[in-house]
Motif scaffolding. Structure first.
Motif, short mmCIF file in Angstrom:
data_model
loop_
_atom_site.label_atom_id
_atom_site.label_comp_id
_atom_site.label_asym_id
_atom_site.label_seq_id
_atom_site.Cartn_x
_atom_site.Cartn_y
_atom_site.Cartn_z
N MET A 167 -7.25 86.33 6.19
CA MET A 167 -8.26 86.04 6.84
C MET A 167 -8.79 87.36 7.73
O MET A 167 -8.32 88.10 7.93
N GLU A 168 -10.23 87.07 7.62
CA GLU A 168 -10.87 88.11 8.19
C GLU A 168 -10.95 88.29 9.58
O GLU A 168 -10.94 87.23 10.37
N CYS A 169 -10.95 89.35 10.27
CA CYS A 169 -11.03 89.59 11.74
C CYS A 169 -12.27 89.38 12.17
O CYS A 169 -13.26 89.92 11.74
N SER A 170 -12.55 88.62 13.28
CA SER A 170 -13.79 88.55 13.93
C SER A 170 -14.00 89.38 15.02
O SER A 170 -13.28 89.58 16.01
N SER A 171 -15.15 90.05 15.14
CA SER A 171 -15.54 90.73 16.31
C SER A 171 -15.83 90.28 17.69
O SER A 171 -16.38 88.61 17.65
N ILE A 172 -15.63 90.72 18.77
CA ILE A 172 -15.67 89.94 20.02
C ILE A 172 -16.77 90.89 20.87
O ILE A 172 -16.50 92.12 21.07
N SER A 173 -18.14 90.49 21.31
CA SER A 173 -18.82 91.28 22.20
C SER A 173 -18.73 90.72 23.73
O SER A 173 -18.78 89.50 23.90
N LEU A 174 -18.32 91.75 24.70
CA LEU A 174 -18.08 91.27 25.77
C LEU A 174 -19.42 92.08 26.58
O LEU A 174 -19.83 93.41 26.33
N SER A 175 -19.98 91.50 27.67
CA SER A 175 -20.74 92.18 28.32
C SER A 175 -20.12 93.37 29.38
O SER A 175 -18.81 93.29 29.49
N ASP A 176 -21.01 94.30 29.79
CA ASP A 176 -20.58 95.38 30.70
C ASP A 176 -19.85 94.96 32.06
O ASP A 176 -19.02 95.70 32.57
N SER A 177 -19.99 93.58 32.18
CA SER A 177 -19.57 92.88 33.48
C SER A 177 -18.04 92.64 33.54
O SER A 177 -16.95 92.73 34.58
N VAL A 178 -17.51 92.87 32.26
CA VAL A 178 -16.06 92.63 32.05
C VAL A 178 -15.24 93.72 32.40
O VAL A 178 -15.35 94.76 31.88
N LEU A 179 -14.31 93.66 33.49
CA LEU A 179 -13.47 94.85 33.79
C LEU A 179 -12.03 94.82 33.10
O LEU A 179 -11.46 95.69 33.10
N TYR A 180 -11.53 93.70 32.65
CA TYR A 180 -10.24 93.54 32.01
C TYR A 180 -10.15 92.42 31.51
O TYR A 180 -10.85 91.25 31.47
N THR A 181 -9.46 92.23 30.36
CA THR A 181 -8.99 91.10 29.49
C THR A 181 -7.61 90.83 29.36
O THR A 181 -6.81 91.90 29.20
N SER A 182 -7.34 89.58 29.16
CA SER A 182 -5.76 89.28 28.66
C SER A 182 -5.52 88.20 27.99
O SER A 182 -6.02 86.96 28.23
N TRP A 183 -4.83 88.39 26.94
CA TRP A 183 -4.51 87.33 26.05
C TRP A 183 -3.31 86.58 26.05
O TRP A 183 -2.28 86.85 26.73
N ASN A 184 -3.55 85.14 25.84
CA ASN A 184 -2.42 84.21 26.27
C ASN A 184 -1.48 84.54 25.11
O ASN A 184 -1.50 85.31 24.33
N TYR A 185 -0.12 83.86 25.25
CA TYR A 185 0.95 84.02 24.31
C TYR A 185 0.74 83.65 22.80
O TYR A 185 1.36 84.03 21.98
N SER A 186 -0.27 82.61 22.74
CA SER A 186 -0.53 82.46 21.33
C SER A 186 -1.69 82.93 20.42
O SER A 186 -1.47 83.13 19.27
N GLY A 187 -2.17 84.08 21.36
CA GLY A 187 -3.32 84.91 20.90
C GLY A 187 -4.57 83.88 20.51
O GLY A 187 -5.42 84.77 19.79
N GLU A 188 -4.49 82.77 20.84
CA GLU A 188 -5.87 81.75 20.59
C GLU A 188 -6.75 81.76 21.88
O GLU A 188 -7.87 81.24 21.42
#
Length: 328
Positions: free
Chosen positions: A1-22
């Protein structure tokens, strides 16, 4: 499976994954929270923002998922001094709908970090304010998470000398001791980032059942050590070790501390630093352990992620590096 890139805006200060990673949640500078999800179950579809809502009257500094046994729920903290809990509501159209579950009024002081702890006495929340104060909330009923009560409040910084003014911390990091079974011992580590050395090192706090109060268990610093601002702390999962490991990033270095909970002759735990890692040559901002607690990932201002493991002799060594795209 290929990894997909994620583009976030400059307004995002913090991210948090859930336990399934989905799915993951994003805290934004405009006071909103975003939920990003995959659109199919195969895991090969790119992520898309499935819901966004206004959560605070100031920038959201942290957003964290609740333990999975409590359903899809996140907690957030902000510069507006409030902590809010949000739960997902099932709708027939298939779109995400999130509603306010509980609003914990704090103060006018910025709340820098908030984390869940699933302990013997139930689900807890610990918050760290910019004034150095810690507040711990607990639920009256784990089946009804709308009602929380303040269990304890104390200062995590030493008393200031007269005339020095108030403590003002710019960041905080909390990490509960990971559960060995389905629930955990009520112990967490907390570190503050501040220009004042009076804030002190990262500290381990434990709830003393005999006295029904939280008490300082250990300070993670060597005697007479020059203290650096603490950027992040991470308590390692334990899959059978007779001791615990805590990673602390302060300044440009990462320290790994060993804690043994078996009491010595004075009734205190044994604390020792087993590694002092300085290969980033820049500020180290984030730490994360793998599920076994044997591999530590560190990231810093150099844009690189470094992976560390201990040898059979107990020496921590760099095992790999993920270089930033700008250097590749």
């Amino acid at each position: 499976m290929e990894c997909s890139s994620i583009s976030l805006s400059d307004s995002v200060l913090y991210t948090s994954w859930n336990y399934s990673g989905e799915r993951y949640a994003a805290a934004c500078n405009d006071g909103s929270i975003q939920i990003w999800s995959r659109r199919n179950e195969s895991g090969d579809a790119p992520f898309s923002c499935t819901c966004q809502w206004k959560a605070h009257n100031g920038p959201v500094l942290k957003v964290v998922w609740a333990p999975p046994e409590f359903g899809d729920m996140v907690v957030s903290c902000s510069t507006d001094g409030c902590v809010t809990l949000w739960e997902e509501v099932a709708e027939g159209d298939g779109d995400d709908t999130w509603r306010l579950c509980s609003h914990l009024e704090q103060s006018r002081t910025t709340v820098l970090d908030v984390q869940f702890g699933n302990c013997l006495s139930g689900l807890k929340l610990v918050t760290a304010g910019a004034d150095g104060h810690v507040k711990i909330y607990e639920t009256t009923n784990t089946l009804e998470l709308k009602h929380w009560q303040l269990q304890a409040e104390f200062s995590s910084v030493p008393a200031l000398k007269e005339g020095t003014g108030k403590v003002s911390c710019t960041a905080a990091s909390i990490s509960w001791r990971p559960p060995v079974d389905s629930i955990q011992r009520p112990v967490f580590v907390l570190g503050y980032c501040s220009s004042s050395q009076q804030v002190g090192p990262a500290k381990v706090w434990e709830f003393a059942e005999a006295y029904q109060r939280w008490q300082l268990l250990a300070e993670l610093a060597e005697p007479n050590e020059k203290l650096e601002p603490v950027h992040h702390v991470s308590w390692a999962p334990n899959v059978g070790r007779p001791y615990e490991l805590i990673a602390v990033s302060s300044g440009r270095a990462v320290s790994i501390w060993r804690l043994e909970f078996s009491s010595d002759s004075q009734g205190r735990i044994s604390v020792s630093r087993v590694a002092h890692l300085q290969d980033h040559n820049s500020e180290v901002w984030h730490l994360d352990w793998d599920m076994s607690g044997m591999t530590l990932a560190t990231s810093g201002s150099d844009g690189n992620v470094r992976l560390w493991q201990a040898s059979f002799g107990g020496q921590w060594q760099q095992q790999g590096i993920v270089a930033s795209m700008r250097e590749s």
